[in-house]
Design a protein around this motif. Structure first.
Motif, PDB file in Angstrom:
ATOM      1  N   LEU A   4      -5.601   9.450   4.891  1.00 24.83           N
ATOM      2  CA  LEU A   4      -5.710   8.674   3.665  1.00 24.83           C
ATOM      3  C   LEU A   4      -5.007   7.346   3.898  1.00 24.83           C
ATOM      4  CD1 LEU A   4      -4.956  11.404   0.979  1.00 24.83           C
ATOM      5  CD2 LEU A   4      -7.181  10.565   1.734  1.00 24.83           C
ATOM      6  N   VAL A   5      -5.688   6.276   3.572  1.00 25.36           N
ATOM      7  CA  VAL A   5      -5.146   4.944   3.824  1.00 25.36           C
ATOM      8  C   VAL A   5      -5.096   4.164   2.522  1.00 25.36           C
ATOM      9  CG1 VAL A   5      -5.419   2.795   5.103  1.00 25.36           C
ATOM     10  CG2 VAL A   5      -6.084   4.973   6.163  1.00 25.36           C
ATOM     11  N   GLU A   6      -3.884   3.734   2.160  1.00 26.00           N
ATOM     12  CA  GLU A   6      -3.700   2.949   0.938  1.00 26.00           C
ATOM     13  C   GLU A   6      -3.776   1.455   1.253  1.00 26.00           C
ATOM     14  OE1 GLU A   6      -0.645   6.454   0.538  1.00 26.00           O
ATOM     15  OE2 GLU A   6      -1.209   5.011   2.089  1.00 26.00           O
ATOM     16  N   ASP A  24     -10.402   7.730   2.430  1.00 25.73           N
ATOM     17  CA  ASP A  24     -10.321   8.689   3.520  1.00 25.73           C
ATOM     18  C   ASP A  24     -11.025   8.083   4.723  1.00 25.73           C
ATOM     19  OD1 ASP A  24     -12.263  11.668   4.166  1.00 25.73           O
ATOM     20  OD2 ASP A  24     -10.598  10.812   5.299  1.00 25.73           O
ATOM     21  N   SER A  25     -10.262   7.751   5.735  1.00 25.35           N
ATOM     22  CA  SER A  25     -10.846   7.052   6.882  1.00 25.35           C
ATOM     23  C   SER A  25     -11.775   7.932   7.682  1.00 25.35           C
ATOM     24  CB  SER A  25      -9.735   6.509   7.777  1.00 25.35           C
ATOM     25  OG  SER A  25      -8.971   7.580   8.313  1.00 25.35           O
ATOM     26  N   THR A  78     -12.531   8.377  -2.379  1.00 23.18           N
ATOM     27  CA  THR A  78     -11.843   7.122  -2.638  1.00 23.18           C
ATOM     28  C   THR A  78     -11.273   7.146  -4.051  1.00 23.18           C
ATOM     29  OG1 THR A  78     -13.346   5.927  -1.167  1.00 23.18           O
ATOM     30  CG2 THR A  78     -12.115   4.631  -2.764  1.00 23.18           C
ATOM     31  N   VAL A  79     -10.053   6.683  -4.177  1.00 25.48           N
ATOM     32  CA  VAL A  79      -9.419   6.633  -5.490  1.00 25.48           C
ATOM     33  C   VAL A  79      -8.720   5.291  -5.653  1.00 25.48           C
ATOM     34  CG1 VAL A  79      -7.235   7.685  -4.754  1.00 25.48           C
ATOM     35  CG2 VAL A  79      -8.007   7.943  -7.121  1.00 25.48           C
ATOM     36  N   TYR A  80      -8.701   4.798  -6.881  1.00 21.29           N
ATOM     37  CA  TYR A  80      -8.092   3.513  -7.194  1.00 21.29           C
ATOM     38  C   TYR A  80      -7.031   3.698  -8.280  1.00 21.29           C
ATOM     39  CZ  TYR A  80     -12.533   2.147  -5.102  1.00 21.29           C
ATOM     40  OH  TYR A  80     -13.618   2.023  -4.262  1.00 21.29           O
ATOM     41  N   TRP A 117      -1.825  13.526   2.317  1.00 19.37           N
ATOM     42  CA  TRP A 117      -1.039  12.393   1.825  1.00 19.37           C
ATOM     43  C   TRP A 117      -1.266  11.151   2.695  1.00 19.37           C
ATOM     44  CZ3 TRP A 117       2.182  12.586  -2.469  1.00 19.37           C
ATOM     45  CH2 TRP A 117       2.369  13.849  -3.031  1.00 19.37           C
ATOM     46  N   GLY A 118      -1.238  10.008   2.037  1.00 15.57           N
ATOM     47  CA  GLY A 118      -1.228   8.754   2.770  1.00 15.57           C
ATOM     48  C   GLY A 118       0.196   8.412   3.186  1.00 15.57           C
ATOM     49  N   GLN A 119       0.346   7.340   3.934  1.00 12.93           N
ATOM     50  CA  GLN A 119       1.670   6.970   4.426  1.00 12.93           C
ATOM     51  C   GLN A 119       2.450   6.107   3.442  1.00 12.93           C
ATOM     52  OE1 GLN A 119       0.965   4.919   8.105  1.00 12.93           O
ATOM     53  NE2 GLN A 119       0.213   3.056   7.112  1.00 12.93           N
ATOM     54  N   GLY A 120       1.788   5.659   2.396  1.00 10.32           N
ATOM     55  CA  GLY A 120       2.480   4.910   1.349  1.00 10.32           C
ATOM     56  C   GLY A 120       2.322   3.414   1.486  1.00 10.32           C
ATOM     57  N   ILE A 121       2.426   2.730   0.354  1.00  8.67           N
ATOM     58  CA  ILE A 121       2.315   1.276   0.330  1.00  8.67           C
ATOM     59  C   ILE A 121       3.310   0.729  -0.689  1.00  8.67           C
ATOM     60  CG2 ILE A 121       0.467   1.209  -1.399  1.00  8.67           C
ATOM     61  CD1 ILE A 121      -0.753  -1.071   0.344  1.00  8.67           C
TER      62      ILE A 121
END
Length: 127
Positions: A4-6, A24-25, A78-80, A117-121
């Motif tokens: 998952l990429v933010e 989701d890449s 994909t989520v926003y 989980w993504g890595q966070g932004i």
């Protein structure tokens, strides 16, 4: 590999807006629900918003109701998160998360219900 990429974070003045995106890449999984959590310095990670694809039901923590809106595309994983009227207390690292099972311990507000989980932004709101 599931990833998952933010994107969309940054620095904004109080009262401004940002739109976070999470994709989701690898497009290798089907999610039952997706959500956003955040963690401010020195604090525990907390729930922000979630969407359950079946019925498009959305959930928010009280502090962001009326200001944030979650949306997305189930088929694209994909989520926003549209964040309006941002406040300095919204400053945190924001994490995208996905749950691939309809069932599990805890509620939609609990991090236990999310297994990806993504890595966070970083989101920083200046006063």
């Amino acid at each position: 590999q599931v990833q998952l990429v933010e994107s969309g974070g940054g620095l904004v003045q109080a009262g401004g807006s940002l739109r976070l995106s999470c994709a989701d890449s690898g497009r290798t999984f089907s999610s039952y629900h997706m959500g956003w959590f955040r963690q401010a310095p020195g604090k525990e990670r907390e729930f922000v918003a979630a969407i359950i694809w079946s019925g498009d039901n959305t959930y928010y923590t009280d502090s962001v109701k009326g200001r944030f809106a979650i949306s997305g595309d189930n088929a694209k994983n994909t989520v926003y998160l549209q964040m309006n009227r941002l406040k300095p207390e919204d400053t945190a690292v924001y994490y995208c998360a996905a749950g691939t099972s309809r069932y599990g311990s805890g509620t939609i507000y609990s991090s236990n219900r999310y297994n990806l989980w993504g890595q966070g932004i970083q989101v920083t709101v200046s006063s």
